[in-house]
Design a protein around this motif. Structure first.
Motif, PDB file in Angstrom:
ATOM      1  N   ALA A   2       0.846  -1.263  -0.083  1.00 42.94           N
ATOM      2  CA  ALA A   2      -0.041   0.084   0.019  1.00 42.94           C
ATOM      3  C   ALA A   2       0.860   1.193   0.059  1.00 42.94           C
ATOM      4  O   ALA A   2       1.953   1.420   0.506  1.00 42.94           O
ATOM      5  CB  ALA A   2      -0.784   0.149   1.185  1.00 42.94           C
ATOM      6  N   ALA A   3       0.354   2.140  -0.678  1.00 48.20           N
ATOM      7  CA  ALA A   3       1.083   3.668  -0.753  1.00 48.20           C
ATOM      8  C   ALA A   3       0.946   4.284   0.544  1.00 48.20           C
ATOM      9  O   ALA A   3      -0.195   4.484   1.018  1.00 48.20           O
ATOM     10  CB  ALA A   3       0.578   4.330  -1.906  1.00 48.20           C
ATOM     11  N   ALA A   4       1.756   5.002   1.121  1.00 44.61           N
ATOM     12  CA  ALA A   4       1.829   5.823   2.166  1.00 44.61           C
ATOM     13  C   ALA A   4       1.852   7.390   1.638  1.00 44.61           C
ATOM     14  O   ALA A   4       1.000   8.077   2.233  1.00 44.61           O
ATOM     15  CB  ALA A   4       3.089   5.923   2.987  1.00 44.61           C
ATOM     16  N   LEU A   5       2.609   7.612   0.886  1.00 46.76           N
ATOM     17  CA  LEU A   5       2.255   9.190   0.132  1.00 46.76           C
ATOM     18  C   LEU A   5       2.413   8.918  -1.314  1.00 46.76           C
ATOM     19  O   LEU A   5       3.012   8.241  -2.255  1.00 46.76           O
ATOM     20  CB  LEU A   5       3.700   9.760   0.439  1.00 46.76           C
ATOM     21  CG  LEU A   5       3.812  11.114   0.127  1.00 46.76           C
ATOM     22  CD1 LEU A   5       2.787  12.027   0.592  1.00 46.76           C
ATOM     23  CD2 LEU A   5       5.105  11.565   0.527  1.00 46.76           C
ATOM     24  N   LEU A  27       5.628   6.689  -2.531  1.00 47.56           N
ATOM     25  CA  LEU A  27       6.359   5.893  -1.386  1.00 47.56           C
ATOM     26  C   LEU A  27       5.322   4.827  -0.833  1.00 47.56           C
ATOM     27  O   LEU A  27       4.293   5.348  -0.481  1.00 47.56           O
ATOM     28  CB  LEU A  27       6.904   6.849  -0.416  1.00 47.56           C
ATOM     29  CG  LEU A  27       8.206   7.807  -0.833  1.00 47.56           C
ATOM     30  CD1 LEU A  27       8.477   8.632   0.369  1.00 47.56           C
ATOM     31  CD2 LEU A  27       9.379   7.001  -1.404  1.00 47.56           C
ATOM     32  N   ALA A  28       5.997   3.725  -0.901  1.00 41.61           N
ATOM     33  CA  ALA A  28       5.102   2.619   0.040  1.00 41.61           C
ATOM     34  C   ALA A  28       5.405   2.821   1.638  1.00 41.61           C
ATOM     35  O   ALA A  28       6.061   3.508   1.852  1.00 41.61           O
ATOM     36  CB  ALA A  28       5.533   1.164  -0.750  1.00 41.61           C
ATOM     37  N   LYS A  29       4.268   2.128   2.312  1.00 46.60           N
ATOM     38  CA  LYS A  29       4.481   2.113   3.596  1.00 46.60           C
ATOM     39  C   LYS A  29       5.829   1.564   3.896  1.00 46.60           C
ATOM     40  O   LYS A  29       6.251   0.405   3.454  1.00 46.60           O
ATOM     41  CB  LYS A  29       3.091   1.168   4.071  1.00 46.60           C
ATOM     42  CG  LYS A  29       2.095   1.899   3.927  1.00 46.60           C
ATOM     43  CD  LYS A  29       0.732   1.207   4.827  1.00 46.60           C
ATOM     44  CE  LYS A  29      -0.533   2.068   4.693  1.00 46.60           C
ATOM     45  NZ  LYS A  29      -1.599   0.833   5.287  1.00 46.60           N
ATOM     46  N   GLY A  30       6.406   2.158   4.894  1.00 49.26           N
ATOM     47  CA  GLY A  30       7.541   1.945   5.330  1.00 49.26           C
ATOM     48  C   GLY A  30       8.891   1.970   4.208  1.00 49.26           C
ATOM     49  O   GLY A  30      10.162   1.447   4.684  1.00 49.26           O
ATOM     50  N   GLU A  31       8.646   2.571   2.953  1.00 53.86           N
ATOM     51  CA  GLU A  31       9.912   2.728   2.237  1.00 53.86           C
ATOM     52  C   GLU A  31      10.617   4.044   2.602  1.00 53.86           C
ATOM     53  O   GLU A  31      10.050   4.966   3.141  1.00 53.86           O
ATOM     54  CB  GLU A  31       9.437   2.850   0.761  1.00 53.86           C
ATOM     55  CG  GLU A  31      10.296   2.970  -0.220  1.00 53.86           C
ATOM     56  CD  GLU A  31       9.566   3.043  -1.653  1.00 53.86           C
ATOM     57  OE1 GLU A  31      10.524   2.858  -2.683  1.00 53.86           O
ATOM     58  OE2 GLU A  31       8.443   3.321  -1.885  1.00 53.86           O
ATOM     59  N   GLU A  57      -1.376  24.697  -7.167  1.00 54.58           N
ATOM     60  CA  GLU A  57      -2.361  25.042  -8.060  1.00 54.58           C
ATOM     61  C   GLU A  57      -2.911  23.788  -8.608  1.00 54.58           C
ATOM     62  O   GLU A  57      -4.302  23.870  -8.898  1.00 54.58           O
ATOM     63  CB  GLU A  57      -1.617  26.032  -9.299  1.00 54.58           C
ATOM     64  CG  GLU A  57      -1.287  27.099  -9.156  1.00 54.58           C
ATOM     65  CD  GLU A  57       0.128  27.428  -8.368  1.00 54.58           C
ATOM     66  OE1 GLU A  57       0.877  26.947  -8.856  1.00 54.58           O
ATOM     67  OE2 GLU A  57      -0.021  28.119  -7.198  1.00 54.58           O
ATOM     68  N   SER A  58      -2.283  22.920  -9.037  1.00 55.09           N
ATOM     69  CA  SER A  58      -2.935  21.665  -9.437  1.00 55.09           C
ATOM     70  C   SER A  58      -2.075  20.063  -9.101  1.00 55.09           C
ATOM     71  O   SER A  58      -0.833  20.448  -8.610  1.00 55.09           O
ATOM     72  CB  SER A  58      -2.978  21.695 -11.005  1.00 55.09           C
ATOM     73  OG  SER A  58      -1.651  21.885 -11.797  1.00 55.09           O
ATOM     74  N   GLY A  59      -2.455  19.162  -9.440  1.00 51.74           N
ATOM     75  CA  GLY A  59      -2.152  17.905  -9.025  1.00 51.74           C
ATOM     76  C   GLY A  59      -2.640  17.420  -7.653  1.00 51.74           C
ATOM     77  O   GLY A  59      -3.610  18.160  -7.132  1.00 51.74           O
ATOM     78  N   THR A  60      -2.401  16.195  -7.326  1.00 50.65           N
ATOM     79  CA  THR A  60      -2.736  15.506  -6.068  1.00 50.65           C
ATOM     80  C   THR A  60      -1.814  15.070  -4.968  1.00 50.65           C
ATOM     81  O   THR A  60      -0.639  14.885  -5.461  1.00 50.65           O
ATOM     82  CB  THR A  60      -3.767  14.472  -6.307  1.00 50.65           C
ATOM     83  OG1 THR A  60      -3.001  13.348  -6.817  1.00 50.65           O
ATOM     84  CG2 THR A  60      -4.705  14.729  -7.166  1.00 50.65           C
ATOM     85  N   VAL A  61      -2.067  15.414  -3.628  1.00 49.48           N
ATOM     86  CA  VAL A  61      -0.995  14.680  -2.789  1.00 49.48           C
ATOM     87  C   VAL A  61      -2.040  13.812  -2.132  1.00 49.48           C
ATOM     88  O   VAL A  61      -2.985  14.286  -1.393  1.00 49.48           O
ATOM     89  CB  VAL A  61      -0.444  15.811  -1.969  1.00 49.48           C
ATOM     90  CG1 VAL A  61       0.483  15.229  -0.765  1.00 49.48           C
ATOM     91  CG2 VAL A  61       0.355  16.585  -2.753  1.00 49.48           C
ATOM     92  N   ARG A  62      -1.639  12.549  -1.878  1.00 45.52           N
ATOM     93  CA  ARG A  62      -2.669  11.829  -1.197  1.00 45.52           C
ATOM     94  C   ARG A  62      -1.710  10.866   0.082  1.00 45.52           C
ATOM     95  O   ARG A  62      -0.425  10.443  -0.141  1.00 45.52           O
ATOM     96  CB  ARG A  62      -3.258  10.310  -1.860  1.00 45.52           C
ATOM     97  CG  ARG A  62      -4.120  10.980  -2.950  1.00 45.52           C
ATOM     98  CD  ARG A  62      -4.856   9.808  -3.703  1.00 45.52           C
ATOM     99  NE  ARG A  62      -5.482  10.265  -4.864  1.00 45.52           N
ATOM    100  CZ  ARG A  62      -6.704  10.520  -4.597  1.00 45.52           C
ATOM    101  NH1 ARG A  62      -7.496  10.476  -3.412  1.00 45.52           N
ATOM    102  NH2 ARG A  62      -7.589  11.102  -5.661  1.00 45.52           N
ATOM    103  N   VAL A  63      -2.252  11.043   1.212  1.00 47.87           N
ATOM    104  CA  VAL A  63      -1.525  10.587   2.580  1.00 47.87           C
ATOM    105  C   VAL A  63      -2.312   9.436   2.889  1.00 47.87           C
ATOM    106  O   VAL A  63      -3.524   9.477   3.403  1.00 47.87           O
ATOM    107  CB  VAL A  63      -1.229  11.543   3.709  1.00 47.87           C
ATOM    108  CG1 VAL A  63      -0.609  10.804   4.789  1.00 47.87           C
ATOM    109  CG2 VAL A  63      -0.342  12.864   3.187  1.00 47.87           C
ATOM    110  N   HIS A  64      -1.777   8.040   2.607  1.00 53.76           N
ATOM    111  CA  HIS A  64      -2.672   6.843   2.999  1.00 53.76           C
ATOM    112  C   HIS A  64      -3.868   7.108   2.375  1.00 53.76           C
ATOM    113  O   HIS A  64      -4.927   6.592   3.040  1.00 53.76           O
ATOM    114  CB  HIS A  64      -2.770   6.794   4.637  1.00 53.76           C
ATOM    115  CG  HIS A  64      -1.394   6.600   5.266  1.00 53.76           C
ATOM    116  ND1 HIS A  64      -0.604   5.725   5.086  1.00 53.76           N
ATOM    117  CD2 HIS A  64      -0.701   7.277   6.201  1.00 53.76           C
ATOM    118  CE1 HIS A  64       0.554   5.774   5.761  1.00 53.76           C
ATOM    119  NE2 HIS A  64       0.362   6.745   6.497  1.00 53.76           N
TER     120      HIS A  64
END
Length: 263
Positions: A2-5, A27-31, A57-64
Protein backbone atom coordinates in the motif's frame (compact mmCIF):
# COMPACT_ATOMS: atom_id res chain seq x y z
CA UNK A 1 2.37 -2.82 -0.96
CA UNK A 2 0.00 0.00 0.00
CA UNK A 3 1.08 3.55 -0.74
CA UNK A 4 1.83 5.87 2.17
CA UNK A 5 2.44 8.94 0.02
CA UNK A 6 1.34 9.60 -3.56
CA UNK A 7 2.23 12.76 -5.47
CA UNK A 8 0.82 13.20 -8.98
CA UNK A 9 1.11 16.12 -11.36
CA UNK A 10 2.01 18.59 -8.61
CA UNK A 11 2.37 22.14 -9.91
CA UNK A 12 3.21 25.30 -8.01
CA UNK A 13 4.07 28.85 -9.06
CA UNK A 14 5.02 31.99 -7.20
CA UNK A 15 3.77 34.82 -9.40
CA UNK A 16 5.35 34.37 -12.83
CA UNK A 17 7.92 31.87 -11.55
CA UNK A 18 6.96 28.22 -11.96
CA UNK A 19 8.62 26.13 -9.26
CA UNK A 20 6.97 22.72 -9.65
CA UNK A 21 6.16 21.49 -13.14
CA UNK A 22 4.23 18.28 -12.56
CA UNK A 23 6.00 16.28 -9.84
CA UNK A 24 5.16 12.58 -9.64
CA UNK A 25 6.31 9.87 -7.23
CA UNK A 26 4.92 7.31 -4.78
CA UNK A 27 6.33 5.96 -1.53
CA UNK A 28 5.06 2.67 -0.14
CA UNK A 29 4.46 2.12 3.57
CA UNK A 30 7.80 1.64 5.28
CA UNK A 31 9.81 2.69 2.22
CA UNK A 32 12.77 5.06 2.41
CA UNK A 33 14.09 7.39 -0.28
CA UNK A 34 16.59 10.23 -0.57
CA UNK A 35 15.54 13.31 -2.53
CA UNK A 36 18.33 15.05 -4.43
CA UNK A 37 18.51 18.23 -6.47
CA UNK A 38 20.29 21.56 -6.69
CA UNK A 39 19.13 24.58 -4.73
CA UNK A 40 16.14 26.11 -6.48
CA UNK A 41 14.95 22.88 -8.12
CA UNK A 42 11.76 22.88 -6.05
CA UNK A 43 12.55 20.28 -3.36
CA UNK A 44 11.66 22.33 -0.30
CA UNK A 45 8.55 23.79 -1.91
CA UNK A 46 7.37 20.30 -2.80
CA UNK A 47 7.96 19.07 0.74
CA UNK A 48 5.90 21.93 2.14
CA UNK A 49 3.08 21.08 -0.28
CA UNK A 50 2.79 17.57 1.14
CA UNK A 51 0.83 18.73 4.19
CA UNK A 52 -0.41 22.00 2.67
CA UNK A 53 2.00 24.25 4.54
CA UNK A 54 2.24 25.63 1.01
CA UNK A 55 -0.76 25.51 -1.33
CA UNK A 56 -0.46 24.26 -4.90
CA UNK A 57 -2.32 25.07 -8.11
CA UNK A 58 -2.93 21.59 -9.46
CA UNK A 59 -2.12 17.93 -8.97
CA UNK A 60 -2.82 15.67 -6.01
CA UNK A 61 -1.09 14.67 -2.80
CA UNK A 62 -2.49 11.61 -1.06
CA UNK A 63 -1.44 10.57 2.44
CA UNK A 64 -2.51 6.97 3.05
CA UNK A 65 -5.06 7.42 0.29
CA UNK A 66 -6.51 10.72 1.54
CA UNK A 67 -6.28 13.67 -0.87
CA UNK A 68 -4.96 16.57 1.21
CA UNK A 69 -6.02 19.18 -1.35
CA UNK A 70 -9.67 18.65 -0.41
CA UNK A 71 -9.19 18.95 3.35
CA UNK A 72 -9.52 21.80 5.81
CA UNK A 73 -9.84 22.35 9.54
CA UNK A 74 -9.92 19.28 11.77
CA UNK A 75 -9.64 16.82 8.87
CA UNK A 76 -6.46 18.46 7.59
CA UNK A 77 -5.05 18.48 11.12
CA UNK A 78 -5.59 14.71 11.37
CA UNK A 79 -3.65 14.09 8.16
CA UNK A 80 -0.90 16.50 9.19
CA UNK A 81 -0.27 14.36 12.27
CA UNK A 82 0.81 11.57 9.93
CA UNK A 83 3.75 13.61 8.61
CA UNK A 84 6.62 14.37 10.96
CA UNK A 85 9.09 17.00 9.75
CA UNK A 86 12.77 17.37 10.61
CA UNK A 87 14.26 20.58 9.23
CA UNK A 88 17.76 21.94 8.62
CA UNK A 89 17.14 24.44 11.40
CA UNK A 90 16.26 22.63 14.60
CA UNK A 91 13.36 24.97 15.48
CA UNK A 92 13.73 24.32 19.20
CA UNK A 93 12.83 26.79 21.92
CA UNK A 94 16.28 27.43 23.28
CA UNK A 95 15.45 28.78 26.72
CA UNK A 96 13.21 25.89 27.80
CA UNK A 97 14.19 22.34 28.69
CA UNK A 98 14.93 19.55 26.27
CA UNK A 99 12.09 17.59 27.89
CA UNK A 100 9.64 20.43 27.27
CA UNK A 101 10.72 20.74 23.64
CA UNK A 102 9.96 17.06 23.10
CA UNK A 103 6.59 17.36 24.85
CA UNK A 104 5.62 20.03 22.32
CA UNK A 105 5.57 17.22 19.77
CA UNK A 106 2.27 16.11 21.34
CA UNK A 107 0.48 19.38 20.50
CA UNK A 108 -1.44 17.75 17.67
CA UNK A 109 -2.50 14.66 19.60
CA UNK A 110 -6.23 14.12 20.22
CA UNK A 111 -7.14 15.94 23.41
CA UNK A 112 -3.85 17.77 23.26
CA UNK A 113 -3.26 21.49 23.13
CA UNK A 114 -0.77 23.89 24.61
CA UNK A 115 -1.76 23.39 28.26
CA UNK A 116 -1.58 19.60 28.10
CA UNK A 117 1.79 19.86 26.36
CA UNK A 118 3.36 21.83 29.20
CA UNK A 119 5.48 19.69 31.49
CA UNK A 120 3.63 20.84 34.62
CA UNK A 121 0.24 19.75 33.23
CA UNK A 122 1.03 16.96 30.75
CA UNK A 123 -0.59 13.57 31.49
CA UNK A 124 1.79 10.98 32.87
CA UNK A 125 1.47 8.89 29.72
CA UNK A 126 2.70 11.80 27.61
CA UNK A 127 5.54 12.51 30.02
CA UNK A 128 6.60 8.86 29.88
CA UNK A 129 6.48 8.90 26.10
CA UNK A 130 8.61 12.05 25.95
CA UNK A 131 11.28 10.34 28.03
CA UNK A 132 11.04 7.25 25.82
CA UNK A 133 11.59 9.42 22.72
CA UNK A 134 14.64 11.00 24.33
CA UNK A 135 15.97 7.54 25.18
CA UNK A 136 15.56 6.56 21.52
CA UNK A 137 17.92 9.37 20.49
CA UNK A 138 20.33 8.79 23.39
CA UNK A 139 19.59 12.02 25.26
CA UNK A 140 17.51 11.00 28.27
CA UNK A 141 20.22 12.42 30.52
CA UNK A 142 19.83 15.84 28.85
CA UNK A 143 16.09 16.13 29.61
CA UNK A 144 16.44 18.94 32.22
CA UNK A 145 19.00 20.95 30.20
CA UNK A 146 17.97 24.02 28.27
CA UNK A 147 18.01 23.30 24.56
CA UNK A 148 20.47 26.08 23.72
CA UNK A 149 23.08 24.45 25.98
CA UNK A 150 23.36 21.45 23.65
CA UNK A 151 25.60 21.02 20.61
CA UNK A 152 24.16 21.23 17.10
CA UNK A 153 24.13 17.45 16.70
CA UNK A 154 22.40 17.03 20.05
CA UNK A 155 19.81 19.68 19.17
CA UNK A 156 18.97 17.85 15.97
CA UNK A 157 18.56 14.66 17.99
CA UNK A 158 16.10 16.53 20.21
CA UNK A 159 14.25 17.62 17.07
CA UNK A 160 14.06 13.97 16.00
CA UNK A 161 12.73 13.02 19.45
CA UNK A 162 10.09 15.77 19.18
CA UNK A 163 9.11 14.41 15.76
CA UNK A 164 8.78 10.89 17.24
CA UNK A 165 6.61 12.33 20.02
CA UNK A 166 4.15 13.31 17.30
CA UNK A 167 3.75 9.59 16.39
CA UNK A 168 3.91 10.13 12.62
CA UNK A 169 3.81 7.38 10.02
CA UNK A 170 5.76 9.38 7.43
CA UNK A 171 8.99 11.26 8.17
CA UNK A 172 10.00 14.21 5.98
CA UNK A 173 13.59 15.27 6.65
CA UNK A 174 14.56 18.45 4.77
CA UNK A 175 18.39 18.63 4.72
CA UNK A 176 18.60 17.52 8.37
CA UNK A 177 22.42 17.61 8.45
CA UNK A 178 23.07 20.82 6.51
CA UNK A 179 23.84 22.77 9.70
CA UNK A 180 26.11 20.09 11.19
CA UNK A 181 29.76 19.20 10.79
CA UNK A 182 30.49 15.97 8.85
CA UNK A 183 30.93 13.77 11.93
CA UNK A 184 27.78 14.99 13.66
CA UNK A 185 25.88 14.87 10.38
CA UNK A 186 26.74 11.23 9.79
CA UNK A 187 25.76 10.34 13.35
CA UNK A 188 22.39 12.08 12.95
CA UNK A 189 21.71 10.30 9.64
CA UNK A 190 22.63 6.94 11.12
CA UNK A 191 20.29 7.59 14.03
CA UNK A 192 17.43 8.84 11.85
CA UNK A 193 17.53 5.94 9.40
CA UNK A 194 17.95 3.39 12.17
CA UNK A 195 14.90 4.70 14.03
CA UNK A 196 12.65 4.88 10.96
CA UNK A 197 13.68 1.34 10.07
CA UNK A 198 12.97 0.03 13.57
CA UNK A 199 9.63 1.86 13.69
CA UNK A 200 8.82 0.84 10.08
CA UNK A 201 8.14 4.43 9.12
CA UNK A 202 8.12 5.84 5.62
CA UNK A 203 10.90 8.40 5.11
CA UNK A 204 11.78 10.99 2.47
CA UNK A 205 15.07 12.74 3.22
CA UNK A 206 16.65 15.52 1.18
CA UNK A 207 20.43 15.66 1.03
CA UNK A 208 23.16 17.30 -1.04
CA UNK A 209 25.98 14.89 -0.20
CA UNK A 210 25.97 12.30 -2.97
CA UNK A 211 28.11 9.83 -1.03
CA UNK A 212 25.70 9.85 1.91
CA UNK A 213 22.68 9.69 -0.39
CA UNK A 214 24.06 6.54 -2.01
CA UNK A 215 24.93 5.03 1.36
CA UNK A 216 21.69 5.70 3.23
CA UNK A 217 19.05 5.84 0.52
CA UNK A 218 17.88 2.53 -0.98
CA UNK A 219 16.04 4.65 -3.55
CA UNK A 220 16.88 8.05 -4.98
CA UNK A 221 14.44 10.59 -6.37
CA UNK A 222 16.22 13.33 -8.29
CA UNK A 223 14.62 16.67 -9.13
CA UNK A 224 15.70 19.26 -11.67
CA UNK A 225 13.88 22.38 -12.85
CA UNK A 226 10.73 21.45 -10.94
CA UNK A 227 10.44 17.91 -12.25
CA UNK A 228 11.43 14.40 -11.16
CA UNK A 229 14.10 13.26 -13.62
CA UNK A 230 15.51 10.29 -11.67
CA UNK A 231 13.52 7.76 -9.66
CA UNK A 232 15.18 4.38 -9.19
CA UNK A 233 16.92 2.02 -6.82
CA UNK A 234 20.22 3.56 -5.75
CA UNK A 235 22.38 0.67 -6.93
CA UNK A 236 20.99 1.05 -10.46
CA UNK A 237 21.98 4.72 -10.80
CA UNK A 238 25.40 5.78 -12.08
CA UNK A 239 27.15 8.57 -10.21
CA UNK A 240 27.20 10.66 -13.41
CA UNK A 241 23.39 10.73 -13.37
CA UNK A 242 23.41 12.16 -9.86
CA UNK A 243 26.07 14.70 -10.75
CA UNK A 244 23.88 15.76 -13.68
CA UNK A 245 21.26 17.00 -11.24
CA UNK A 246 23.67 19.78 -10.26
CA UNK A 247 24.84 20.80 -13.74
CA UNK A 248 23.48 24.07 -15.04
CA UNK A 249 22.91 22.62 -18.51
CA UNK A 250 20.30 20.24 -17.11
CA UNK A 251 22.08 17.23 -18.56
CA UNK A 252 21.48 13.78 -17.18
CA UNK A 253 23.08 10.64 -18.42
CA UNK A 254 21.80 8.72 -21.42
CA UNK A 255 21.00 5.84 -19.09
CA UNK A 256 18.68 8.02 -17.03
CA UNK A 257 16.96 9.46 -20.09
CA UNK A 258 16.36 6.05 -21.63
CA UNK A 259 15.04 4.62 -18.35
CA UNK A 260 12.48 7.38 -17.92
CA UNK A 261 11.44 7.11 -21.56
CA UNK A 262 10.80 3.41 -21.02
CA UNK A 263 8.73 4.10 -17.91
Amino acid sequence: MAAALEVKGLKKSFGDVTVLRGVDFTLAKGEGAVLLGANGCGKSTMLRCLNRLTSFESGTVRVHGTDVSTLAGAKLKIVRRELGYVFQQFNLIGNVSVFQNVLFGALGHPGGGLINSLSAFAPQAERDRAMHCLERVGLADKAPFRAHALSGGQQQRVAIARMLMQSPTIVIADEPIASLDPKAGREVLELLFRIVSEERLTVLCTLHQLDLAREFGPRIIGMKDGRVVIDAATDSIHISELEGLYRADGATSAASASRHAAE
